[in-house]
Write an enzyme that holds these catalytic residues in place. Structure first.
Site, PDB file in Angstrom:
ATOM      1  N   GLY A 127     -27.225   1.904  -1.664  1.00 53.15           N
ATOM      2  CA  GLY A 127     -26.047   2.780  -1.644  1.00 53.15           C
ATOM      3  C   GLY A 127     -24.797   1.964  -1.441  1.00 53.15           C
ATOM      4  O   GLY A 127     -24.732   0.800  -1.827  1.00 53.15           O
ATOM      5  N   CYS A 171     -20.217   0.512  -3.917  1.00 54.79           N
ATOM      6  CA  CYS A 171     -20.176  -0.248  -5.179  1.00 54.79           C
ATOM      7  C   CYS A 171     -21.354  -0.005  -6.108  1.00 54.79           C
ATOM      8  O   CYS A 171     -21.163   0.369  -7.259  1.00 54.79           O
ATOM      9  CB  CYS A 171     -20.071  -1.729  -4.863  1.00 54.79           C
ATOM     10  SG  CYS A 171     -18.653  -2.101  -3.829  1.00 54.79           S
ATOM     11  N   GLY A 205     -36.164  -0.545   0.974  1.00 56.27           N
ATOM     12  CA  GLY A 205     -35.413   0.274   1.923  1.00 56.27           C
ATOM     13  C   GLY A 205     -35.386   1.726   1.514  1.00 56.27           C
ATOM     14  O   GLY A 205     -36.200   2.169   0.682  1.00 56.27           O
ATOM     15  N   GLN A 230     -35.318  -6.883  -0.266  1.00 51.06           N
ATOM     16  CA  GLN A 230     -35.804  -6.109   0.874  1.00 51.06           C
ATOM     17  C   GLN A 230     -35.920  -4.625   0.479  1.00 51.06           C
ATOM     18  O   GLN A 230     -34.923  -4.029   0.074  1.00 51.06           O
ATOM     19  CB  GLN A 230     -34.791  -6.305   2.011  1.00 51.06           C
ATOM     20  CG  GLN A 230     -35.178  -5.741   3.336  1.00 51.06           C
ATOM     21  CD  GLN A 230     -36.393  -6.435   3.948  1.00 51.06           C
ATOM     22  OE1 GLN A 230     -36.676  -7.589   3.654  1.00 51.06           O
ATOM     23  NE2 GLN A 230     -37.116  -5.714   4.775  1.00 51.06           N
ATOM     24  N   THR A 269     -11.021   2.410  -7.684  1.00 51.71           N
ATOM     25  CA  THR A 269     -11.422   2.979  -8.983  1.00 51.71           C
ATOM     26  C   THR A 269     -12.686   3.804  -8.729  1.00 51.71           C
ATOM     27  O   THR A 269     -13.787   3.387  -9.076  1.00 51.71           O
ATOM     28  CB  THR A 269     -11.730   1.865 -10.010  1.00 51.71           C
ATOM     29  OG1 THR A 269     -12.618   0.908  -9.408  1.00 51.71           O
ATOM     30  CG2 THR A 269     -10.478   1.154 -10.454  1.00 51.71           C
ATOM     31  N   LEU A 290     -17.269  -9.666  -3.351  1.00 53.08           N
ATOM     32  CA  LEU A 290     -17.323  -9.619  -1.884  1.00 53.08           C
ATOM     33  C   LEU A 290     -18.301  -8.555  -1.420  1.00 53.08           C
ATOM     34  O   LEU A 290     -18.306  -7.449  -1.954  1.00 53.08           O
ATOM     35  CB  LEU A 290     -15.934  -9.283  -1.320  1.00 53.08           C
ATOM     36  CG  LEU A 290     -14.749 -10.059  -1.887  1.00 53.08           C
ATOM     37  CD1 LEU A 290     -13.450  -9.517  -1.321  1.00 53.08           C
ATOM     38  CD2 LEU A 290     -14.907 -11.536  -1.581  1.00 53.08           C
ATOM     39  N   ASP A 343       0.872  -1.180   0.000  1.00 55.21           N
ATOM     40  CA  ASP A 343       0.000   0.000   0.000  1.00 55.21           C
ATOM     41  C   ASP A 343       0.910   1.232   0.000  1.00 55.21           C
ATOM     42  O   ASP A 343       2.077   1.144   0.388  1.00 55.21           O
ATOM     43  CB  ASP A 343      -0.911  -0.004   1.234  1.00 55.21           C
ATOM     44  CG  ASP A 343      -2.162   0.835   1.004  1.00 55.21           C
ATOM     45  OD1 ASP A 343      -3.216   0.250   0.705  1.00 55.21           O
ATOM     46  OD2 ASP A 343      -2.068   2.072   1.084  1.00 55.21           O
ATOM     47  N   ASN A 351     -23.536  -6.346 -10.515  1.00 54.55           N
ATOM     48  CA  ASN A 351     -23.906  -5.283  -9.576  1.00 54.55           C
ATOM     49  C   ASN A 351     -25.095  -4.462 -10.085  1.00 54.55           C
ATOM     50  O   ASN A 351     -25.962  -4.069  -9.317  1.00 54.55           O
ATOM     51  CB  ASN A 351     -22.706  -4.361  -9.312  1.00 54.55           C
ATOM     52  CG  ASN A 351     -21.874  -4.873  -8.146  1.00 54.55           C
ATOM     53  OD1 ASN A 351     -22.170  -5.927  -7.580  1.00 54.55           O
ATOM     54  ND2 ASN A 351     -20.837  -4.137  -7.783  1.00 54.55           N
TER      55      ASN A 351
END
Ligand code: UGA
Length: 427
Positions: free
Chosen positions: A255, A258, A251, A249, A89, A151, A33, A206
């Site tokens: 948000g 990702c 909501g 679900q 990114t 993930l 890092d 996604n």
């Protein structure tokens, strides 16, 4: 056992989880890092990310001598057989992914890689990035592959160790096989493909998930108008195996770091390719609309927002994380504040002393404090512990007797017994 020397560039959520999990699979991992302080902490197995099981795994990897942390790409890549790019990114100009961190990392490693190394994009990158990375590397003795990760925050270690599938794409012969072999011990279904398709899988997955949620939120709005209950509707739908019970679900809108970024990026990618992706645009628009619907729901419940005191329960973008990036809760707080409401928020993962959360709310460390003199309590994150709060005591501290439950989390009967009127979503 098949053991490889692996470098991971970037020790964020994805990089650190991948590094620790790959080490636990037996590989020798060096994780780099640019943040010296972070590296210093990680060497002592101090993990600043709220991710179940990660700290333990980092500690075990270090103790076993299979996990090392270094500052800078140059100290990680020379001995590696596989190099994972796990740098951020973020959303750049006009919604497109900002690739500067990827480009900087590639520029730094290009002359240091051993022949036959596979450089793997794990960051979510636009289609064509594998090709671009190959150009930037400007070498014909190294390979590039794309290995998107799936993930979820809050269950990243579990998702890594028990994946639904492994996807690896490469246009170079054997490179995808070499990368997928790293995961062989997991025994997961593995799909090998060309680089462009692998790059698209992540966005496609996604955006599909975002579409699923926008659909449910829109359906919830319709349920309210028609006197139906969204929980019954989604349960009835979900038994159809083609639909599935999860991710249904309703909501306050989706948000996190990702889904918003990836929906905007895919829209850009489609536009650049001359494709008008109306369904994706509608998915994003429906999400914007969802926050406005929640605001009117709250306003209606307390009789107008100006001067009203609201206790917000939850700030994180979902339960199980302290991540506030693109949190629907913060977006809603901002809108409530703009309408003149006074906001006090409690989130079990966000300590009051954390600075810079937002100027829109006062963060407190106990829920009773958030309820004090509140006209209403508004549940914005689905922390399970909110279900078993002492609702009678909270009702006693409030001036109004209203709860707006944007996650349909709470038991309505318990609230009623506590003398509270509750308003959910889609019922
Ligand atoms: C998401 C994907 O689920 C992962 O598969 C993917 O790997 C990850 O993005 C990524 O690209 O790295 P994450 O952002 O951690 O994971 O969060 P999700 O669990 O997907 O939740 C996203 C948003 O949807 C949250 O605001 C959450 O509250 C909301 N949500 C989720 C709902 O409103 N309803 C649901 O039923 C599920």
């Amino acid at each position: 056992m098949f053991v490889r020397r692996v470098a991971v560039v970037g020790a964020g959520y994805v990089g650190l989880t991948s590094a620790a999990c790959l080490a636990s699979l037996g590989h020798h991992v060096v994780c780099a890092d640019i943040d010296e302080k972070k590296v210093e902490q990680l060497r002592k197995a101090e993990v600043q990310i709220f991710e179940p099981g990660l700290t333990e795994l980092v500690g075990e990897g270090i103790a076993a001598g299979r996990l090392e942390f270094v500052v800078g790409v140059r100290n990680a890549v020379p001995d590696a057989e596989v190099v994972f790019l796990c740098v951020p990114t973020p959303m750049g100009e006009g919604g497109a992914a900002d690739l500067r961190a990827v480009e900087a990392a590639v520029a730094e490693m290009k002359d240091l890689l051993a022949p036959e190394t596979v450089v793997v994009n794990k960051s979510t990158v636009p289609v064509g990035t594998a090709k671009r990375v190959l150009e930037l590397l400007d070498r014909d003795d190294v390979f590039v592959a794309s290995n998107p990760e799936f993930l979820r925050e809050g269950s990243a270690v579990k998702d890594f160790m028990h994946p639904d599938r492994i996807v690896v794409g490469s246009d170079a012969q054997n490179a995808a096989e070499r990368v997928s072999a790293l995961y062989a011990r997991l025994g997961a279904p593995t799909v090998l493909m060309d680089a462009a398709s692998a790059e698209l899988v992540k966005y496609s997955a996604n955006c599909f998930l975002a579409m699923k949620l926008s659909y449910v939120n829109a359906m919830a709005e319709l349920c309210e108008r028609l006197g139906a209950d969204i929980a019954n509707v989604t349960e009835g739908m979900g038994f159809d195996q083609r639909i599935g019970q999860s991710f249904l679900q309703p909501g306050p809108g989706w948000g996190g770091s990702c889904l918003p970024k990836d929906t905007h990026a895919l829209l850009q990618i489609a536009e650049a390719a001359g494709h008008e992706f109306e369904l994706l645009q509608a998915t994003i628009n429906t999400n914007e609309k969802q926050s406005r619907l929640i605001i009117s729901k709250i306003a209606q419940a307390v009789g107008g927002l100006r001067g009203k005191k609201l206790g917000l329960l939850g700030l994180a973008f979902k339960a199980g994380t302290n991540d506030l990036r693109d949190s629907p809760a913060l977006k809603i707080a901002k809108m409530l504040k703009a309408e003149g409401a006074e906001l006090v928020a409690y989130d079990p993962a966000i300590p009051a002393e954390v600075e810079g959360v937002t100027d829109d709310v006062t963060v407190v460390d106990d829920v009773q404090h958030a309820a004090k003199d509140a006209n209403a309590l508004v549940v914005l994150t689905e922390w399970p512990q909110f279900r078993s709060l002492d609702w009678a005591a909270l009702a006693g501290a409030m001036t109004g007797q209203v709860v707006v439950d944007t996650r349909n989390l709470l038991d309505g009967d318990i609230l009623t017994r506590a003398g509270l009127t509750s308003h959910g979503v889609g019922r």
